[in-house]
Scaffold this active site. Structure first.
Site, PDB file in Angstrom:
ATOM      1  CB  ALA A  48       2.162   0.764   3.805  1.00 38.31           C
ATOM      2  NE  ARG A  89       6.383   8.419   6.725  1.00 37.17           N
ATOM      3  CZ  ARG A  89       5.044   8.438   6.696  1.00 37.17           C
ATOM      4  NH1 ARG A  89       4.406   8.322   5.544  1.00 37.17           N
ATOM      5  NH2 ARG A  89       4.355   8.575   7.813  1.00 37.17           N
ATOM      6  CG  ASP A 237       1.356   2.163   7.715  1.00 40.11           C
ATOM      7  OD1 ASP A 237       0.211   2.464   8.103  1.00 40.11           O
ATOM      8  OD2 ASP A 237       1.959   2.780   6.816  1.00 40.11           O
TER       9      ASP A 237
HETATM   10  O1  MRU Z   1       1.536   8.499   7.301  1.00 34.88           O
HETATM   11  P1  MRU Z   1       0.882   7.863   6.120  1.00 34.88           P
HETATM   12  O2  MRU Z   1      -0.095   8.751   5.426  1.00 34.88           O
HETATM   13  O3  MRU Z   1       1.891   7.247   5.175  1.00 34.88           O
HETATM   14  O4  MRU Z   1       0.045   6.660   6.752  1.00 34.88           O
HETATM   15  C1  MRU Z   1      -0.722   5.854   5.907  1.00 34.88           C
HETATM   16  C2  MRU Z   1      -1.521   4.839   6.618  1.00 34.88           C
HETATM   17  O5  MRU Z   1      -1.447   4.697   7.815  1.00 34.88           O
HETATM   18  C3  MRU Z   1      -2.343   3.913   5.769  1.00 34.88           C
HETATM   19  O6  MRU Z   1      -3.509   3.533   6.432  1.00 34.88           O
HETATM   20  C4  MRU Z   1      -1.521   2.655   5.443  1.00 34.88           C
HETATM   21  O7  MRU Z   1      -0.275   3.005   4.925  1.00 34.88           O
HETATM   22  C5  MRU Z   1      -2.209   1.757   4.501  1.00 34.88           C
HETATM   23  S1  MRU Z   1      -2.297   2.426   2.906  1.00 34.88           S
HETATM   24  C6  MRU Z   1      -2.960   1.297   1.846  1.00 34.88           C
END
Ligand code: MRU
Length: 352
Positions: A48, A89, A237
């Site tokens: 995120a 996204r 997120d």
């Molecule tokens: O699909 P992704 O790899 O972007 O998902 C990431 C996550 O779910 C993380 O746990 C979240 O973004 C927190 S990152 C500090």
């Protein structure tokens, strides 16, 4: 130490291609906003806060390329690019948050000559990156107190330096505790289907010599039952006002399991992950990606041809399963609504 994302002196965006890790450490250079959009969509950059920084830098790249006769024309073009980037996204609120902040910054500086406005926007994007690293260090400083000496800590997905501008959120807490001398070991859930835990968290912790053991996602319950896990810490997120948390698919399962075994379940995130427009997590959009991520890996099929597959890549953990939120402004315990409101002062509210 690697750099997840940075603005280069040549006026481009350089990012570590996370689809190639852990086999290769390859950097991608984005020269325009379309390249940033591709990098986000294809998960060359993910996590995120990291996609928030990429979003801001993407807007700065767009600003560099726009030729407009007036501020109004410039702003209309900038917004059009921003909207396209926002759609890459949907779940992590940080992406929209950073794009909004860049657009608002442009509006506030509408009187500047165009080249100065572009420079100012580039600086704002770099500020968003620096603030993220600073926030993660603050999260680490608050969160490390929650990790007892000798703890076995389960984490999910990758909420580390790779998922942020640097240092990480959940892994930032682990890093800070480790640096403070707390003895700990990390269990990294592999995180099917994209394997962020196996490919990224295991790699990142190895780089820092933090003890890490990889498990498949379905091993967590067994290890909790056997007393091999002391606490769970994950990133987020999007966090709704009441403390409901959207995070990588499988987080909800772990939270329910943790509660069944009376284990603390912590969520570490900067306040830029808070979505104050949502009262609860029901309305958080959950991204569905190509089912092929489930039926094949690295081009090799792992399921029969023609089988249907689902691929929701996030889930929502209701706040009742969460022991505490570890933010850059402190640790918030239930009731989360009032705790989060107290942390978000007017200065912060102006930025969301
Ligand atoms: O699909 P992704 O790899 O972007 O998902 C990431 C996550 O779910 C993380 O746990 C979240 O973004 C927190 S990152 C500090």
């Amino acid at each position: 130490m690697f750099e997840t994302i940075e603005w280069t002196a040549a006026g481009t965006v350089r990012l570590l291609d996370q689809t190639r890790l852990p086999a290769e450490e390859v950097y991608v250079e984005c020269r325009d906003i379309a390249a940033v959009a591709h990098a986000i969509r294809s998960m060359q950059i993910r996590g995120a806060p990291a996609i928030g920084v990429a979003g801001a830098m993407g807007v700065a790249l767009a600003a560099q390329s726009i030729r407009a006769a007036s501020f109004e024309e410039f702003y209309a073009e900038l917004s059009r690019h921003g909207e396209a980037l926002r759609r890459t996204r949907p779940t992590a609120v940080n992406l929209g948050w950073a794009i909004d902040r860049m657009q608002r910054y442009a509006e506030q500086h509408n009187a500047l000559p165009s080249h100065e406005l572009v420079d100012a926007l580039i600086q704002e994007a770099q500020r968003i990156r620096e603030e993220d690293i600073r926030d993660n260090r603050a999260i680490g400083a608050y969160g490390r107190e929650l990790i007892p000496d000798g703890a076995s800590v389960l984490t999910h997905c990758n909420a580390g330096a790779l998922a942020t501008a640097g240092y990480g959120t959940a892994l930032g807490v682990i890093r800070a505790a480790h640096a403070a001398g707390t003895r700990l070991s990390v269990l990294a859930g592999e995180t099917r289907p994209f394997l962020q835990g196996a490919r990224l968290t295991a790699w990142e912790l190895q780089q820092d010599n933090i003890p890490v053991t990889l498990i498949t996602d379905n091993m967590a319950g067994h290890l909790m039952q056997r007393g091999k896990i002391d606490l769970v810490i994950v990133g987020a997120d999007r966090i709704a006002r009441n403390g409901d948390v959207a995070n990588k698919i499988g987080t909800y399962t772990l939270a329910v399991l943790a509660q069944a075994h009376a284990l603390p379940f912590y969520v570490a995130a900067p306040l830029s992950t808070l979505d104050l427009s949502l009262h609860d997590g029901e309305a958080i959009p959950i991204e569905e990606r190509d089912p092929e991520e489930v039926t094949a890996w690295a081009g090799v099929r792992t399921a029969p041809v023609g089988v249907r597959a689902r691929n929701p890549v996030f889930d929502m953990t209701p706040h009742r399963y969460i022991t505490a939120l570890i933010t850059n402004r402190g640790v918030v315990r239930p009731p989360f609504d009032s705790g989060l409101t107290a942390l978000t002062d007017p200065d912060f509210l102006n930025k969301v």
